[in-house]
Motif scaffolding. Sequence first.
Motif, short mmCIF file in Angstrom:
data_model
loop_
_atom_site.label_atom_id
_atom_site.label_comp_id
_atom_site.label_asym_id
_atom_site.label_seq_id
_atom_site.Cartn_x
_atom_site.Cartn_y
_atom_site.Cartn_z
N GLY A 214 7.04 30.18 -7.78
CA GLY A 214 7.71 28.99 -7.24
C GLY A 214 7.88 27.93 -8.31
N ARG B 7 9.59 31.20 5.14
CA ARG B 7 9.55 29.90 4.48
C ARG B 7 9.43 28.79 5.51
NH1 ARG B 7 15.87 29.46 2.27
NH2 ARG B 7 16.85 29.14 4.32
N PRO C 291 10.44 21.34 4.71
CA PRO C 291 9.71 20.12 5.06
C PRO C 291 10.03 19.66 6.48
CG PRO C 291 10.73 19.91 2.91
CD PRO C 291 11.23 21.18 3.49
N THR D 155 14.89 24.54 -0.16
CA THR D 155 13.60 23.91 -0.46
C THR D 155 12.61 24.17 0.67
OG1 THR D 155 14.56 22.19 -1.85
CG2 THR D 155 12.43 21.71 -0.82
N VAL E 52 8.19 25.79 1.43
CA VAL E 52 7.05 26.59 0.99
C VAL E 52 7.34 28.03 1.44
CG1 VAL E 52 4.58 27.00 1.16
CG2 VAL E 52 5.46 24.66 1.21
N TYR E 53 7.27 28.95 0.49
CA TYR E 53 7.58 30.35 0.77
C TYR E 53 6.28 31.13 0.90
CZ TYR E 53 12.53 29.65 0.00
OH TYR E 53 13.84 29.24 0.11
N TYR E 54 6.19 31.89 1.98
CA TYR E 54 4.99 32.65 2.31
C TYR E 54 5.29 34.15 2.29
CZ TYR E 54 3.10 28.23 4.04
OH TYR E 54 2.66 26.94 4.16
N THR F 12 3.91 29.39 -1.79
CA THR F 12 4.33 28.84 -3.07
C THR F 12 5.53 27.92 -2.84
OG1 THR F 12 4.93 29.41 -5.36
CG2 THR F 12 5.83 30.82 -3.64
N GLN F 13 5.50 26.76 -3.48
CA GLN F 13 6.53 25.75 -3.25
C GLN F 13 7.77 26.05 -4.08
OE1 GLN F 13 6.50 22.79 -1.21
NE2 GLN F 13 8.67 22.78 -1.77
N THR G 58 11.36 24.09 -4.82
CA THR G 58 12.12 22.86 -4.65
C THR G 58 13.44 22.99 -5.41
OG1 THR G 58 10.08 21.57 -4.48
CG2 THR G 58 12.11 20.36 -4.94
#
Length: 115
Positions: A9, A38, A41, A90, A92-94, A109-110, A112
């Motif tokens: 990320g 993901r 926000p 954008t 957080v990916y899981y 993992t972020q 952006t």
Amino acid sequence: QVQLVESGGGLVQAGRSLTLSCEASGRTSEVGTMGWFRQPPGKQREYVADIARGGATNTADSVKGRFTISRDNAKNTVILRMNSLKPEDTAVYYCEAQTPYLTYWGQGTQVTVSS
């Protein structure tokens, strides 16, 4: 138990590419389908793509044609190649791994994407 560790990320400009990796360890012989979700926000976690142990893939319409999922069973790794990134990617990916008993998740993992 299965442990998942994501990497790759970061911050990237719109239109550029990024590759995420997820390595599984532990009882990896039990792992079938692996995938990516993901969480943007302020929003719910959403499906991105998955890949069966045999290689069959599925991809969300929102990323189809831009994101590609692949895996290396020998290395217990699943890869998400993200092209033509947009600010709305954008999140957080899981990483996710399914076994006959449980579904396991990585820590996230972020990613952006700046406009």
